[in-house]
Enzyme design. Structure first.
Site, short mmCIF file in Angstrom:
data_model
loop_
_atom_site.label_atom_id
_atom_site.label_comp_id
_atom_site.label_asym_id
_atom_site.label_seq_id
_atom_site.Cartn_x
_atom_site.Cartn_y
_atom_site.Cartn_z
CG LEU B 64 -27.93 -4.51 10.84
CD1 LEU B 64 -28.54 -3.28 10.29
CD2 LEU B 64 -28.52 -5.79 10.65
N PRO B 65 -24.22 -6.37 9.54
CG PRO B 65 -24.11 -8.58 8.52
CD PRO B 65 -24.99 -7.26 9.01
CB THR B 96 -17.79 -2.03 12.59
OG1 THR B 96 -17.70 -2.01 13.87
CG2 THR B 96 -16.56 -1.14 11.92
CE LYS B 171 -14.65 -1.78 15.67
NZ LYS B 171 -15.72 -2.90 15.66
CE LYS B 246 -17.51 -4.57 8.40
NZ LYS B 246 -18.23 -4.56 9.63
#
Lengths: 295, 295, 295, 295
Positions: B64-65, B96, B171, B246
């Site tokens: 998902l975003p 993420t 990450k 982001k």
């Protein structure tokens, strides 16, 4: 070969010693009596000035702290290298200085009939002692070929970067990037630690991912990650923060003259400046991680 | 295996398709009709809600975003995953998001009897399509072993980073460093160009020296240096600057919560923000070099 | 009084004209024929060199672009000021240069028997024309009193900052802060605009609150806030960004030599450098707001 | 007037006390027993929840630490303010929070029939105690007029900034600039000191020149320059660095959401973060000068 060598400091001393070991005859000059004594014991002939060195030599190598010394040694009208050198004798400056000064000296030398190469090194004192330096050379093809046997006495790799000045440019650009990526690794490692991931694990992931870089896989600033890195031995040895600060100063200054912004480079310079102000200028530059809080 | 998959966007769509190709049965949910149609044509079963997906599955994967979507999909009391999933069914979130949210959802899921792993990916849309993604997994050893066969249907590398949340931490830290080193390379390349060294030559020197990094040797931002890098094809493909922005936002925010300064990281964020403001958020993040003047 | 004046550019030209208007006799030198012609028409006597100016004068004023020019004009052995000036004649340098050079020239002059004052100005071309400049003067008390009548012919305020060099230090420190606070105002105004507050309202609040500063209440970079500010007339007039960039360069360089970090100062320098690179170096420095997106 | 007051901390406590002194009747709520006791002794009526406060009041004032508390206090379905307040009763939130949350709560309140104003303050604990706070108010004209008599019981200045949310915007933008200009002054003062000018002299020059600002003339961070500034009493009192860090976090975050770069603002945030990490978060924010070396 009859080689002249000027500048017998932490780097120049062992470089000269290696040229002697390689079978060359050396005439040397330095301001330090102690450095001259040691060179003499190694078999070098002492000279009274840069000019006297140049008069006695088939090729001249200089290894000096900064632009001002290089200008003085080459250009002094009374006792500088150019005042005494025979036409045709090639000149090699292995100091790290600004590219503009390198070019200016190159042009002055050429106008006198002397080929000139800038050939700054990487590898540090350890590389100078072991004869494993890398030379980044600004010289035309023919001069580069001529100088190879001399450089081979002091180092392992010789890279031709282009015409005069490009050796300095290559070194400054590489070290600008190095200064930045080292801080990047420090920030990533400290952030990871704060958030709760095992630093060793984080490093191993980064090193096989898009964050991999020399500052992470070879010289990681977090203690204990790379066993033989400076960080794992109290930040001793390695590349001193004050030397990095000097190179960053040259890079950011060259950028200013070229009217080229370097946002991260300028901020990196200030961070190393802060590290130095806190009394940490003598330790390896990876000690920049100490700005980010306790380990 | 009976797998539930929620989130069929640019990344999730091809990931789901690869799971189908690998022989798994899929029940899927997305808000986009078009995405559902495509999944159906690939052989997936459609469900009416995350809850319905969860009720039908032996394992659930979400892609998902942002954090808000992940919270809604897992925690909605009426139709969320946790409202319908059978105890013991493992949950994998490959979005993420910030590590704190990942941990919170992990704890909530475990309290209900469901093991949860955060497993963000690297490799981009290309890796999602080719099934060559790398998964950075936050899960205990046992859960990691259980999930491997599922992840193997979508990627090539699976790295266990530690307990829940550490996949996200790995990450974010990697991408923080990546964002910084890419700008570092851009500054070094533009400075070198301004000073007059051949960019190709500079890159080759840096890549065998202490400045070497993925951003220089694999994804160099200067056009023409690396033939198949985004910079050599107009900055198309690759990892969009807005996506990097982001991730940097998540990293700098996590640093704030951890009370950890990230000087270069914060400045890098502003530089990508400026790039985005100039309408360049859709091109590869190596296009940051455009902030440094004309090529 | 018999005054020598060297450097008749945008600043020096009107300053010399004002000294003539004040009733002084002027002997002048410049490299530009046009500038000399204009001075002659105003009533000045032309001289063939800085030395010739000095030989004819009871006090010498210099107004030059940078340190290199100041060194040449004072120190040239053949035709410099110190080669011709009579012992006891006071010297005033109103150029903006680095403090170290100011001190060096001061010491050299004093060794010859000539008192020296550094007296950089603020007020710009407008102030030079109107005779309303502020002089920041590095000189001992006695010299300062001696020079007041001369400075009074060109400006309105004279501030003694301390011994030689302190005039330059005061100017650099002030302009470092000015460069930073102008960017601070630009960021605050653009953020406010983006978030939806009326810029006029925001400025009026800031100007009566803890954010108030000259860059906000007198030279606000947002168009239309201060009617007669450069921002309200297309950023024309005022203090050119390239001039600010020069002063910032001097300040950041002096900080480097003093081993003093200046984090925001260094970043401000890069931002003005970026502004200049985009072709905006000629407009008022408040145009830095253009880096923050469309108005 | 029958006023409800929720949040009796360092700021809210004395604000409530001043409303009582001004002759209003107060019903209050806080989580701290001690705060409630003190309010009771001052003459306030205690309530069991925000809802109970609201039910008893003709106007409600809230003063809370952060957005999360404000959301909870207003929106909790069981015992929040909106669950109990009578239609038409105006609501004032004096907390410093992000503008988006202020707007959201304002819309929710209006949908229920309650006018809402965001009215963050400046002036600190000293201003709260003395009743000399400045209120930056986001409210329409009519509501602003209605609220003036209430605010007048706690402060001296009331500025209407525009519609709902603009009070918060004004405060964040002002403090963004304040954070930057304070660091700018610190850099200028420390640079001047390093270069050898008398700090008192430098400050007096800056304060009559283009560098003048509140951070220099009223709250100079160099000890001894302004007699009653925090810097002259060991950085005690004043506006704590951690509070500035909170406001900067809100400003930089709002900038991110507005897609507006804030280069200096983001770097300033990291510098205050570093100050806080070094254990200096509790002293006045002008103590940022300590990052620049010994006094």
């Amino acid at each position: 070969m009859q080689i002249g060598f000027i500048g017998l400091g932490h780097m120049g001393g062992p470089m000269a010693a290696n040229l002697l070991k390689a079978g060359h005859a050396l005439t040397v000059f330095d301001l330090s009596e102690a450095a001259l004594d040691e060179a003499k014991q190694n078999g070098a002939t002492l000279a009274a000035s840069p000019r006297a060195v140049a008069e006695a030599s088939e090729v001249v190598v200089t290894m000096l702290p900064a632009s001002a010394h290089v200008k003085a040694v080459y250009l002094n009208e009374d006792d500088g290298v150019l005042a005494g050198v025979r036409p045709g004798v090639p000149l090699i400056d292995s100091s790290t200085i600004d590219p503009a000064t390198a070019r200016m000296i190159g042009e002055t030398a050429r106008a006198r009939g002397n080929p000139f190469a800038d050939a700054p090194v990487s590898g540090g004192v350890v590389g100078a002692q072991a004869g494993t330096l890398t030379f980044m050379v600004g010289a035309d093809e023919a001069l580069f070929e001529t100088l190879k046997p001399v450089l081979a006495g002091m180092g392992k790799n010789m890279v031709r970067c282009g015409e005069t000045g490009t050796g300095q440019i290559a070194k400054l650009c590489n070290n600008l990037l190095l200064a930045i990526s080292m801080i990047g690794v420090a920030e990533a490692m400290k952030l990871g630690e704060s958030l709760g991931i095992d630093p060793q694990k984080l490093a191993s992931i980064v090193n096989t991912s898009t964050g991999r870089c020399w500052s992470s896989d070879t010289c990681n600033p977090y203690p204990g990650i790379v066993p033989n890195a400076p960080a794992s031995r109290g930040y001793s040895g390695g590349f001193g923060a004050d030397l990095m600060l000097k190179d960053l100063g040259l890079a950011v200054d060259a950028a200013r003259q070229a009217k080229q912004p370097v946002f991260l480079g300028a901020l990196a310079q200030q961070l190393y400046q802060s590290m130095s102000q806190q009394g940490l200028g003598g330790i390896d530059f990876s000690g920049i991680i100490k700005l980010y809080g306790k380990e």
